[in-house]
Design an enzyme around this catalytic site. Sequence first.
Site, PDB file in Angstrom:
ATOM      1  CG  HIS A 134      44.831  45.680  46.593  1.00 30.56           C
ATOM      2  ND1 HIS A 134      44.030  44.701  46.433  1.00 30.56           N
ATOM      3  CD2 HIS A 134      45.767  45.115  45.727  1.00 30.56           C
ATOM      4  CE1 HIS A 134      44.198  43.655  45.685  1.00 30.56           C
ATOM      5  NE2 HIS A 134      45.436  43.835  45.460  1.00 30.56           N
ATOM      6  CE  LYS A 138      43.741  46.362  42.731  1.00 28.87           C
ATOM      7  NZ  LYS A 138      44.576  46.659  41.608  1.00 28.87           N
TER       8      LYS A 138
END
Length: 240
Positions: A134, A138
């Site tokens: 990600h 995040k």
Amino acid sequence: MINIGLSGSTGKMGRAIAERIDEFENCKISAKFSSTNSLYDLDNFCKHSDVFIDFSTPEILETLVNYALKHNTKLVIGTTGLQPKHFKLLEKAAQTLPILYSANMSIGANLLSYLAKEAIKILDDYDVEILDIHHRNKKDSPSGTAIMLAETIANGKDLDIIFNRGNRPRKKEEIGISSLRGGNVHSIHEISFLDDNEIITLKHEALNNNSFANGAIKAAIWLQDKPSALYSMQDIYKIY
């Protein structure tokens, strides 16, 4: 007209849902809750909403659920990083309200979960590793989706889910999750089944947030005529 409240309205998912709501007939955003609001605002917001979509933080969940119960407001929960106490809260509330929870609202990720569940039936003696990638901002690691995938594979197999092996070698009875965070990657999940002769990899990559937003709105619409229970996206897509 379905009145949809939105919690986490200024985040990436909240903005994506607000941008795409007009593509769905008979739906409108009735309320937007963000970090600039007081938690007490949720009382009035739930009162004027048929369903609330939540992509905020775990800290808000209990207050949202309590006001939803007060006003009989259905819930779609996409917030990740939830702890066991949060799932117990949802399970109890779902005795009174229809609630849908999913760590990933896209059809692709849920199809990946289904394919992994089917694959492990055939590849039950293979090592299983999950890669979770990600963007740099995040907060939770591993992702809720990675945990969902691991739990799906481990279900009924008596496998441990491992986030950090330290300095020890891999054990046979485990599923490893490795997380990478960097750049502006939306979401990539890879499941590898490995033995001494081959590697089989299943992969899902989200190119933007639209598939998640579409799934959340579809979930809000789908819940309208459902009885009280705790549902998942697999109930919508009928992939079990």
